[in-house]
Design a protein around this motif. Structure first.
Motif, PDB file in Angstrom:
ATOM      1  N   ASN A 118      -6.221  -0.798   2.887  1.00  0.00           N
ATOM      2  CA  ASN A 118      -5.069  -1.296   3.648  1.00  0.00           C
ATOM      3  C   ASN A 118      -4.776  -2.758   3.314  1.00  0.00           C
ATOM      4  OD1 ASN A 118      -4.430   1.079   4.999  1.00  0.00           O
ATOM      5  ND2 ASN A 118      -5.789   0.636   6.696  1.00  0.00           N
ATOM      6  N   ASP A 119      -5.822  -3.573   3.195  1.00  0.00           N
ATOM      7  CA  ASP A 119      -5.625  -4.983   2.816  1.00  0.00           C
ATOM      8  C   ASP A 119      -5.019  -5.088   1.421  1.00  0.00           C
ATOM      9  OD1 ASP A 119      -6.690  -5.704   5.252  1.00  0.00           O
ATOM     10  OD2 ASP A 119      -8.655  -6.291   4.440  1.00  0.00           O
ATOM     11  N   LEU A 120      -5.470  -4.252   0.493  1.00  0.00           N
ATOM     12  CA  LEU A 120      -4.927  -4.252  -0.862  1.00  0.00           C
ATOM     13  C   LEU A 120      -3.437  -3.927  -0.858  1.00  0.00           C
ATOM     14  CD1 LEU A 120      -5.254  -4.299  -3.975  1.00  0.00           C
ATOM     15  CD2 LEU A 120      -5.834  -1.865  -3.819  1.00  0.00           C
ATOM     16  N   ILE A 121      -3.062  -2.889  -0.146  1.00  0.00           N
ATOM     17  CA  ILE A 121      -1.646  -2.501  -0.081  1.00  0.00           C
ATOM     18  C   ILE A 121      -0.814  -3.587   0.575  1.00  0.00           C
ATOM     19  CG2 ILE A 121      -0.028  -0.863   0.995  1.00  0.00           C
ATOM     20  CD1 ILE A 121      -2.171   1.312   0.392  1.00  0.00           C
ATOM     21  N   ASP A 122      -1.324  -4.205   1.635  1.00  0.00           N
ATOM     22  CA  ASP A 122      -0.593  -5.297   2.291  1.00  0.00           C
ATOM     23  C   ASP A 122      -0.360  -6.454   1.325  1.00  0.00           C
ATOM     24  OD1 ASP A 122      -0.514  -3.828   4.629  1.00  0.00           O
ATOM     25  OD2 ASP A 122      -2.211  -4.888   5.561  1.00  0.00           O
ATOM     26  N   GLU A 123      -1.364  -6.788   0.512  1.00  0.00           N
ATOM     27  CA  GLU A 123      -1.210  -7.879  -0.460  1.00  0.00           C
ATOM     28  C   GLU A 123      -0.263  -7.493  -1.592  1.00  0.00           C
ATOM     29  OE1 GLU A 123      -2.227 -11.075  -0.148  1.00  0.00           O
ATOM     30  OE2 GLU A 123      -2.804 -10.374   1.849  1.00  0.00           O
ATOM     31  N   ASN A 125       2.247  -5.537  -1.314  1.00  0.00           N
ATOM     32  CA  ASN A 125       3.599  -5.574  -0.739  1.00  0.00           C
ATOM     33  C   ASN A 125       4.179  -6.982  -0.682  1.00  0.00           C
ATOM     34  OD1 ASN A 125       3.897  -2.827  -0.390  1.00  0.00           O
ATOM     35  ND2 ASN A 125       3.081  -2.834   1.681  1.00  0.00           N
ATOM     36  N   LYS A 126       3.352  -7.988  -0.776  1.00  0.00           N
ATOM     37  CA  LYS A 126       3.821  -9.376  -0.752  1.00  0.00           C
ATOM     38  C   LYS A 126       4.325  -9.845  -2.117  1.00  0.00           C
ATOM     39  CE  LYS A 126       0.591 -10.747   2.886  1.00  0.00           C
ATOM     40  NZ  LYS A 126      -0.596 -11.576   3.190  1.00  0.00           N
ATOM     41  N   ILE A 127       4.072  -9.076  -3.156  1.00  0.00           N
ATOM     42  CA  ILE A 127       4.474  -9.482  -4.510  1.00  0.00           C
ATOM     43  C   ILE A 127       5.987  -9.468  -4.618  1.00  0.00           C
ATOM     44  CG2 ILE A 127       4.412  -8.843  -6.960  1.00  0.00           C
ATOM     45  CD1 ILE A 127       1.618  -7.642  -6.445  1.00  0.00           C
ATOM     46  N   ASN A 136       7.988  -1.248  -4.535  1.00  0.00           N
ATOM     47  CA  ASN A 136       8.653  -0.325  -3.626  1.00  0.00           C
ATOM     48  C   ASN A 136       7.851  -0.318  -2.321  1.00  0.00           C
ATOM     49  OD1 ASN A 136       9.747   1.840  -2.240  1.00  0.00           O
ATOM     50  ND2 ASN A 136       9.864   3.157  -4.046  1.00  0.00           N
ATOM     51  N   VAL A 137       8.196  -1.256  -1.421  1.00  0.00           N
ATOM     52  CA  VAL A 137       7.440  -1.447  -0.181  1.00  0.00           C
ATOM     53  C   VAL A 137       7.408  -0.177   0.674  1.00  0.00           C
ATOM     54  CG1 VAL A 137       7.281  -2.772   1.964  1.00  0.00           C
ATOM     55  CG2 VAL A 137       7.777  -3.944  -0.195  1.00  0.00           C
TER      56      VAL A 137
END
Length: 152
Positions: A118-123, A125-127, A136-137
């Protein structure tokens, strides 16, 4: 090994008993023999109850049938076969794996795989991409939801 098996067979009587699980508590359960003639308390889910560093346990569902091994008419027993499993737990060192109807939890040193993904996906998504296609958020959030359905 064969000599040891013969020696154990000669001096040890093992009785196999079919029983219904009435309660599960911690690393033991209570089971009643199928003809209701006897109840076994503190039935071991594992051969060694005190080993906390490395163990694999399968927890039977309450109301399910199990086969118990009772050595020398003892009052204690261990489960050797299950009709239904409620949860499986495995621990070695600081790594824990637990599987039940809600999903699979994998933990190492107090961090779960679910939290890390989950932390990886959240980071990710910030790109922000200046030229070309950005992340593609909504699809990444969909993937996160799928991961959370599998992992607990």
């Amino acid at each position: 090994m064969e000599a040891l098996e013969k020696l154990v067979a000669k001096y040890t009587k093992v009785q196999l008993v079919r029983a219904k699980v009435t309660e599960v508590s911690g690393d033991v359960c209570t089971a009643m023999v199928s003809d209701e003639s006897k109840t076994f308390f503190k039935v071991g889910l594992n051969a060694v109850l005190t080993n906390a560093e490395s163990k694999k346990l399968s927890y039977p569902k309450v109301g399910s049938w199990v086969i118990l091994a009772v050595i020398d008419g003892n009052t204690t027993a261990n489960i050797i076969s299950f009709s239904e499993v409620d949860k499986t737990y495995f621990k070695t060192g600081t790594t824990v794996s637990e599987v039940d109807a809600e999903g699979h939890r994998i933990e190492r040193e107090n961090e779960t795989l679910r939290e890390a993904l989950n932390d990886l996906i959240d980071e990710i998504n910030k790109i922000k991409v200046i030229y070309g296609n950005t992340i593609n958020v909504p699809e990444m959030l969909n993937i996160k939801t799928r991961i959370n359905k599998i992992l607990k």
